[in-house]
Every structure is written in structure tokens, then in C-alpha cells.
Enzyme design. Structure first.
Site, PDB file in Angstrom:
ATOM      1  CG  LEU A 518      -1.974  -1.089   1.319  1.00 32.15           C
ATOM      2  CD1 LEU A 518      -2.679  -1.033   2.663  1.00 32.15           C
ATOM      3  CD2 LEU A 518      -2.973  -0.943   0.196  1.00 32.15           C
ATOM      4  N   GLY A 519       2.032   1.184   0.568  1.00 30.49           N
ATOM      5  CA  GLY A 519       2.873   2.369   0.640  1.00 30.49           C
ATOM      6  C   GLY A 519       4.210   2.087   1.257  1.00 30.49           C
ATOM      7  N   GLY A 521       7.379   4.038   3.606  1.00 31.08           N
ATOM      8  CA  GLY A 521       7.671   5.173   4.459  1.00 31.08           C
ATOM      9  C   GLY A 521       8.921   4.940   5.273  1.00 31.08           C
ATOM     10  N   GLY A 522       9.214   5.928   6.165  1.00 28.13           N
ATOM     11  CA  GLY A 522      10.403   5.810   6.988  1.00 28.13           C
ATOM     12  C   GLY A 522      10.336   4.620   7.926  1.00 28.13           C
ATOM     13  CG  PHE A 523       7.177   1.966  10.673  1.00 28.39           C
ATOM     14  CD1 PHE A 523       6.987   0.651  10.283  1.00 28.39           C
ATOM     15  CD2 PHE A 523       7.054   2.257  12.016  1.00 28.39           C
ATOM     16  CE1 PHE A 523       6.686  -0.337  11.202  1.00 28.39           C
ATOM     17  CE2 PHE A 523       6.758   1.280  12.946  1.00 28.39           C
ATOM     18  CZ  PHE A 523       6.574  -0.020  12.519  1.00 28.39           C
ATOM     19  N   GLY A 524       8.904   1.673   7.231  1.00 29.07           N
ATOM     20  CA  GLY A 524       9.055   0.445   6.457  1.00 29.07           C
ATOM     21  C   GLY A 524       7.991   0.405   5.387  1.00 29.07           C
ATOM     22  CB  VAL A 526       1.779   0.091   4.758  1.00 27.81           C
ATOM     23  CG1 VAL A 526       0.384  -0.263   5.260  1.00 27.81           C
ATOM     24  CG2 VAL A 526       2.462   1.010   5.747  1.00 27.81           C
ATOM     25  CE  LYS A 540       3.691   2.602  10.657  1.00 34.79           C
ATOM     26  NZ  LYS A 540       3.068   3.644  11.493  1.00 34.79           N
ATOM     27  CG  ASP A 639       4.598  13.148  11.468  1.00 40.03           C
ATOM     28  OD1 ASP A 639       4.768  14.201  10.827  1.00 40.03           O
ATOM     29  OD2 ASP A 639       4.955  12.042  11.055  1.00 40.03           O
TER      30      ASP A 639
END
Length: 832
Positions: A518-519, A521-524, A526, A540, A639
Site C-alpha cells: 500500500l505504501g 515510508g520511513g517506518f518500512g 505497509v 505495517k 506529525d
């Protein structure tokens, strides 16, 4: 000697009634020297009287964001909120001063500048009309007949939205919430004591049950789980006197109050003298399960479950389609009819025990000392559907619908549900198999475990690293950038969260296949997943090169698991297995807000009309109100941006990504940090420069978000070459020139909505002002959006960027069109 004589003279003057009359004519010069209003002694706005012990004031006050004035009682040490309002439904609106006096018929009255009576105690006329009104140290304003000393009226008998120790709240009384933060008129929620068979406290929303305390057992309300512990504030109790049954709280050495707030929650506060603020010690509504009848008839609510509602044993959903969609209000129906009849009183019915329960509403009392008596009486009565026993109450029976049942954790009484014996017999074969197989399985498992531990020890000595081949294969098949973390020393506290296995999530996402992504990001990454029961989820997954580690993972898991609101994304569980860290959320079919806003080629972009945009703005505001005010924990998100606002199938916004959130204590309103986290363009100036953050930091981000929703342009990627202005600068320029509609996205710039759009820009500009004190609180922002606050102050011009973009280090990936795909990221800056 001269000074001493002057002091004596002043004391003599203060004891002279004529001098006191003069003091009130000089706008309160010595008004604090009396606690009584008499026929010859009135107060005129802005004068006041103070109780003898200097605890309470009676005077005039004006709520925030309005010019209306009210006669109110409030604490001397905390004048920001009133505990009682006389003319709550009829404010003083003229410019002339109001006057409080004793009328000719002995009533205490409030008169406006035109000599019209705005409010009155409205008691029967008193013979000779010799009365006086006194403000007591309990906070009670009493009207007395002077010759006899009898109290003929008191404010405690007419509560508004605050309950304080010492009050007696009889069952024929009710207190009601304010209509809005700036309007103390009667609102949507009322609270009262309901004393049918067993007393309990109730809150209603527009006449419908909203919350209840459960029965009172002589010591506490058994439906409030905190009361089983050492309850802060001394708790509440129910008594009985000549006036009937009443609810009260004992007077304490410290100040407490309980407020029925705008959301219908009873919130108890304790005064923190060190920080000069009210600290929340308890709230009646902490999760969806606290709402009355959340799971419908014969349903039970457990906030720790994936799906919070389930049916009682022997029951099934009345409408399965609604239950699959998360609508549980239809409740459950009995699977097998009871066998009890008049000829065969007990039939083949049995009782199923459920421990630690908030018992249902409409309990009927039967005074019995022993629990077995309850069972016998219930079994003999065909209309008895369930029973429970409390040592102080005795037997409680239910003969109609079982509604508003909640599962507690480790506290609460047992309840016994009446079932047809066949609802238990169908499990006899299973129990027989279990009795035979369990010993064999346990023995085999024990031997296998011992052999496995010996084998692991041997291989460890040889320096071999043993991994599950299937898990290793799964990891290798995933995207190469999603490498698992190395061993971390910190321990993740996940006791309160439902756990998923790695295999379950790998299977749900087709081994984390790229097609399900799905996407990024900085976290990892999704991923979209489908569980075995068909439920769609968003997974996530933390990556090895993420800027976030165990602390942020734990922070997000703990914070979001403790809050529940329709405008916050719901955390379904997590996975901490081997070196994997994953969070599992409800799936949002309409993606994130930035996808819909900033990608004109996306099919969802065309459906985002003004009504949907305004609804999204309002929903985000409600989510922030919950985080800042209504949640048991005050949470600052830090955020807030379009990629962290997800949209469900009905376009309801849900705030997500709480990895950077901070929890504030009840008496804390701001904090500092040396590590500034967030996303450039959405951070308030005081946060980005000095590391200071508060609720007003989130308000600033909300303001930027509102301007982006109106304009359809991303703040961090917008620059007007003609005017050399940022998005905020453009909004200010066009609004200030009276051409605010030109700022709006052309797809929504409709004359029918022009006034609403321009007003929304105005409110957003109030939110992005430079200084936090100038920004409205988020509850006021929502009130402005809903026209509950009509007149808006003029905003200051937004502050220009005070830091160089070259100093901003960002891990945020940007798409080709300047938007991110379900961007769940952070940006880390070094604080100066």
C-alpha cells in the site's frame, strides 16, 4: 501608632453596613469582605461576593469566544471555569451592567440594564420578604428567611454541569452538559441517579441511555471497574433521607469536582496546587465498550478483542451482515429456546458462568445472603434469564433483555446466563476427546520440547544459527529493502495487545508480495492483507534501515491501543516474532488523504467535493479533540499531515501513525525536546526552532492541513513565483484582499459554498499564527467550523520560515507528482 489607628478605623468601617453599600458602588473595592447579599446590599457587575473561608466566589463571568455574561459560582483559586451558572439559558447580552439583588417578594434576582429580570430563584412569596442570600464554603448559594433562618432555596438543588463534594444529587434532579465551550446553555447530555430496583448513576444523550455506572452495592458502583481499586477522590456513595435517595461524595481535604463534559463523559478532576491546574483522575467513558448497549441485546463488549462485540454463549447475531460491517446494535438472538414451562419448571435448562462482568441493565433485587439461593430462585422462575450475586446487594435477576454487558479484566461479579442444556451438550463429545487426548498431547509435547532444547544447545555450541526454513524462505521472497531488524536489547511491552503470528501475516499478505504493498515510508512498508476469516487489514512492517526502532514501535503500539475513537485508526494487534516487528490496523479502502488530494490522475480525486472535504476537516478536528481533551490520556500527535489521515469506505477520516506521539500528564500542557520529530511544513515555529510542543502545535498542523484540503495543493511543494509566497502566504494574501475563493481548488470553487470555504480559510489562518497563545484550542476550532462560535477574531499574518531548508534532513520519499503513497513516515531534525 498612626498606622495602627488607621487599621482599627478600617476594621470598624468594614463592620458598618452603610460602608459595605458604598464599597459595592466602587466596583468591588472591598467586595471580598462579605459572603451575603441582603435587601439593602446588592452587587453590580463586575462586583462579587466571596464565601467566608475564601473558597468560592459568586460573580459575573464571560466564557471564551463570546461576549455574553453570566452569574456564576467558581473556585477562588481557579476562575477559568464555573461550577454553577444561574442564567445559563438567558445570558446578559446588552452593554449595561447586570445587578444581583433581593426583590420585593424575597427572591434573589438578576436584572439587566433595562431593569428586566433575567433570572430569579422563583420561590413562593415570603411573608414580610425578609430574606438574604449567602455563599457557603461548600459552594452552595442559599436563600434564607432571616427571622427563622430556614433555607428556602439553594443552588445545590439546581445543578448545572458540575458535581462537587458535599452536594446531594437526588433522583429527581439532573445535571446537563454545556451546549458548547462558549455556551453554558443546556446541552445534549444529562446525568442523574436512577433508583428503580437498585440505584445506579446514568447519563442520557437526548433522552437515550448513553452510559451507566452499574448497581450500587452500599460501598461503590459495581459497574465502574476503577472503584474496585483504591479509587482517587474518595469515590461516591448513595444515601437515603427524608428527601429520598440521593447520590453524594464526601467532603475531602483536597479539591475535586466531577464534570459532565460536551462528549457525555463524567470526568473527575483533582486540583494540583503546585501546577495550579485541574488533573483528570477518572473518566466514565474510556473506550467504546463504555457506551451504553454498544453490542446490542444479549451481546457482550470487550475492548481488548479484535472485534469488540460478541454474542453471549448460546446466542448468535440477529443480523450477520450488520455484524460483519461492525454494526452491532441489532444484538443477538437465542440459538435454542429454553425448556422451562409451567409443568416442568426447571426443565433441562442450565446456567453458564461468566466471570468479571459489568452486569446488564434492569437488575431486579432479591435479598438473599447465599449465591446458591439465587440459582434456586432463578431456576424456578421461567422468566428469569440470568442471575448474579453481590455480598452487599444479594441476588440480582434479569427477566427481560440482557443489555449493556461488558467484560472486565480481573474485577467484577460473576453472572450466570440461563441456557438450554443442548447448548452445552453439543460440546460433550469435544470435552470427551479433550479429556482423552490432552494428556497424550502434553506428554508428547514435553518430550519433544526437551529433545529440542538439547538439540539447540548442541548446535549453539557449534556456532550454528538455526532458523525456521519456511520463515527464512518467506523473508527472502520479500522486498530486499524490508530486511528484518538485528537483535535489539529493549523489550517491547505488548501484554495488552492481541498478537498475530508471523505466519498468519505472511499468509495474509501473500508472503508480503509487492502487489499487496500500500505504501512505503520511513517506518518500512505497509501491505494489504486478508485474514483467514476474510477480514481485510493493513500490515505495517518495520524495516532494518528504518529511522524508527523499538522505542517508536512500542510508543505507537501502546498509545494507539489505549485510545478508541471513530476518527482514530484502530489497532487490531501486533507481531513481535524473532526479529520482526509489525503492527496490524483496520484496512482503509479509500487510502490516505494525500492520495486523494494531490494526485489529479487518481480516480478518487474527482469524488472529493467540498462537502466531503469539509466533513474530513470536521472529523480530523473531532479526533484531535478526543486526543487532547476527552481521552483518559492527553496525547499530542506531533506529525499530523495528509498521509497520516486515512479514509474509510464512507470517507470518514481516521488519524494514524502515533509513533511520534507524546502522552501528557493531566497537569501538563507543554514540553520540550532536544530531538525534533515531524515533517517539514507542518511543524509549528516554536517546535521546529526551540523544540517546544503542546496542543497548540497540533493546532498549527491542523491549520496547514485545512489549507491543503481547501486548495488541493501540498504545502511543502508549493511556491508562488509571481508573489514569492508559500501556500500559507498565498492564503493570507488572497483572504486579506477579500478574494479567498481564488485560493480554493477550482473543482470546489462554487458560489454556493463560497462563504463556507472562505470561513474555513479564515479559521485555518487563526490556527497557523506564530504564537501558540494566539491559536484557538482545537475544540474551539470545531465550534467555529460548526458555527457554534459565530464571530471570528482577525488572524495575524503567518510567520515567514525562520529556518533554512538546507538544514532539514528528511527521510520522506516523494512521489513523481509530489505526493506519497500512504505515506507513513517521520522526519527527524536536530534541535538547536
Amino acid at each position: 501608632m498612626l498606622a495602627t489607628k488607621n487599621i482599627i478605623t478600617m476594621k470598624q468601617l468594614l463592620q458598618n453596613p452603610l460602608f459595605l453599600i458604598l464599597c459595592f458602588s466602587v466596583h468591588g473595592l472591598f467586595c471580598a469582605e462579605t459572603d451575603t447579599i441582603t435587601s439593602g446590599l446588592s452587587i453590580r457587575e463586575p462586583d462579587f461576593v466571596v464565601s467566608n473561608g475564601n473558597v468560592f466566589k459568586l460573580g459575573f463571568f464571560t466564557p471564551e469566544n463570546t461576549t455574553n455574561r453570566y452569574l456564576a459560582i467558581y473556585y477562588v483559586i481557579s476562575e477559568t471555569s464555573a461550577i454553577w451558572v444561574a442564567n445559563r439559558d438567558n445570558p446578559l447580552t446588552d452593554t449595561s451592567a447586570g445587578t444581583v439583588t433581593i426583590s420585593d417578594n424575597g427572591n434573589l434576582v438578576l436584572i439587566n440594564g433595562q431593569n428586566e429580570t433575567i433570572w430569579s430563584t422563583n420561590t413562593s412569596p415570603i411573608m414580610n420578604s425578609n430574606t438574604s442570600a449567602q455563599l457557603l464554603d461548600t459552594g452552595n448559594l442559599v436563600l434564607r428567611d432571616v427571622p427563622t433562618g430556614n433555607v428556602i432555596w439553594d443552588s445545590f438543588s439546581y445543578p448545572t454541569n458540575i458535581f462537587i463534594p458535599g452536594m446531594k444529587h437526588y433522583e429527581n434532579m439532573s445535571m446537563s452538559s454545556w451546549r458548547s465551550p462558549s455556551d453554558p446553555a443546556v446541552g445534549n447530555f444529562t446525568a442523574a441517579l436512577r433508583a428503580l430496583s437498585i440505584p445506579q448513576s446514568m447519563v442520557w444523550k437526548n433522552g437515550m441511555p448513553h452510559w451507566r455506572s452499574g448497581p450500587y452495592n452500599g460501598n461503590f458502583f459495581i459497574g465502574i471497574k476503577e472503584m474496585y481499586l483504591a479509587y482517587p477522590g474518595g469515590g461516591f456513595r448513595v444515601g437515603n433521607d427524608s428527601g429520598g435517595i440521593y447520590f453524594t461524595s464526601p467532603t475531602l481535604r483536597f479539591l475535586t469536582k466531577t464534570e459532565l463534559n460536551l462528549a457525555g463523559s463524567l470526568v473527575q478532576y483533582l486540583w494540583d496546587d503546585r501546577n495550579k491546574s485541574w488533573e483528570v483522575t477518572w473518566a466514565s467513558i474510556e473506550s467504546e465498550c463504555d457506551l451504553y448497549g454498544k453490542c446490542g441485546p444479549f451481546g457482550i463488549c470487550n475492548p481488548l478483542n479484535f472485534a469488540i462485540c460478541s454474542c453471549l454463549r448460546g446466542f448468535e447475531p440477529a443480523n450477520r451482515d450488520e455484524w460483519k460491517n461492525g454494526n452491532w446494535t441489532s444484538g443477538c438472538t437465542r440459538r435454542t429456546e429454553l425448556q422451562c414451562d409451567r409443568e416442568n419448571q426447571n426443565g433441562d435448562d442450565v446456567f453458564w458462568r461468566m466471570p468479571f462482568i459489568k452486569v446488564p441493565d434492569f437488575a431486579e433485587l432479591y435479598p438473599a445472603r447465599r449465591e446458591d439461593e439465587c440459582r434456586t430462585v432463578c431456576l424456578r422462575n421461567c422468566s428469569c434469564l440470568a442471575y448474579s450475586h453481590d455480598a452487599n446487594i444479594g441476588c440480582m435477576f434479569w427477566s427481560e433483555t440482557l443489555i449493556d454487558i461488558q467484560q472486565f479484566n480481573g474485577v467484577g461479579p460473576d453472572i450466570y446466563i440461563r441456557l438450554a442444556s443442548s447448548d452445552l451438550d453439543r460440546n460433550k463429545d469435544k470435552r470427551l476427546v479433550i479429556i482423552i487426548i490432552i494428556p497424550v498431547v502434553v506428554g508428547f509435547a514435553f518430550v519433544s520440547t526437551c529433545m529440542f532444547l538439547v538439540w539447540c544447545r548442541v548446535t549453539k555450541r557449534k556456532g550454528r544459527l538455526i532458523r525456521d526454513p519456511k520463515a527464512l524462505e518467506t523473508l527472502q521472497s520479500a522486498d530486499s529493502s524490508a530486511i528484518v531488524l538485528k537483535d535489539e536489547s529493549e523489550e517491547i511491552n505488548i501484554e495488552e495487545l492481541p498478537l498475530f503470528t508471523f505466519k498468519t501475516l505472511a499468509d495474509a499478505t501473500n508472503q508480503f508480495h509487492e502487489d499487496n504493498m500500500l505504501g512505503k515510508g520511513g517506518f518500512g512498508h505497509v501491505y494489504k492483507g486478508t485474514l483467514a476469516n476474510g477480514k481485510q487489514v493493513a500490515v505495517k512492517r518495520l524495516s532494518a534501515n528504518s529511522g524508527q526502532g523499538g522505542a517508536e514501535f512500542r510508543n505507537e503500539a501502546v498509545v494507539i491501543s489505549k485510545v478508541q475513537h471513530r476518527n482514530l485508526v484502530k489497532l487490531l494487534g501486533c507481531c513481535v516474532e524473532r526479529e520482526e516487528k509489525m503492527l496490524v490496523y483496520e484496512y482503509m479502502p479509500n487510502k490516505s488523504l494525500d492520495v486523494c488530494l494531490f494526485d489529479p490522475t487518481h480516480p478518487l480525486h474527482k469524488t472529493l467535493d467540498w462537502l466531503k472535504r469539509f466533513s474530513i476537516i470536521e472529523g480530523i478536528g473531532r479526533g484531535l479533540i478526543y486526543l487532547h481533551m476527552e481521552s483518559r490520556l492527553k496525547i499530542i500527535h506531533r506529525d499530523l499531515k495528509p498521509s497520516n489521515v486515512l479514509l474509510d469506505g464512507n470517507w470518514n477520516p481516521k488519524i494514524s501513525d502515533f509513533g511520534m506521539a507524546r502522552i501528557f500528564g493531566g497537569n501538563q500542557d507543554q514540553a520540550n525536546t532536544a530531538k525534533v520529530v515531524g515533517t517539514y511544513g507542518y511543524m509549528a515555529p516554536e517546535y521546529a526552532i526551540d523544540g517546544r510542543f503542546s496542543e497548540k502545535s497540533d493546532v498549527y498542523s491542523f491549520g496547514v492541513l485545512m489549507l491543503e484540503i481547501v486548495s488541493g495543493k501540498k504545502n511543502t511543494h508549493y511556491y508562488n513565483q509571481d508573489w514569492s509566497l508559500s501556500l500559507l502566504g498565498c492564503a493570507w494574501k488572497l483572504w486579506n484582499e477579500g478574494n479567498g475563493i481564488a485560493f480554493a481548488d477550482q473543482t470546489i470553487a462554487n458560489q454556493d459554498f463560497e462563504a463556507e470555504i472562505v470561513r474555513c480559510i479564515h479559521i485555518a489562518l487563526l490556527c497557523v499564527q506564530e504564537f501558540p497563545k494566539d491559536r484557538p484550542a482545537v475544540q474551539n476550532v470545531v465550534s467555529m467550523l460548526n458555527h457554534e462560535i459565530v464571530d471570528l477574531p482577525l488572524p495575524e499574518q503567518p510567520v515567514a520560515e525562520k529556518w533554512d531548508r538546507s538544514h532539514v534532513g528528511s527521510t520522506q520519499p516523494i512521489g513523481k507528482s509530489g505526493y506519497s503513497i500512504n505515506e507513513l513516515t517521520i522526519t527527524v531534525l536536530d534541535g538547536r
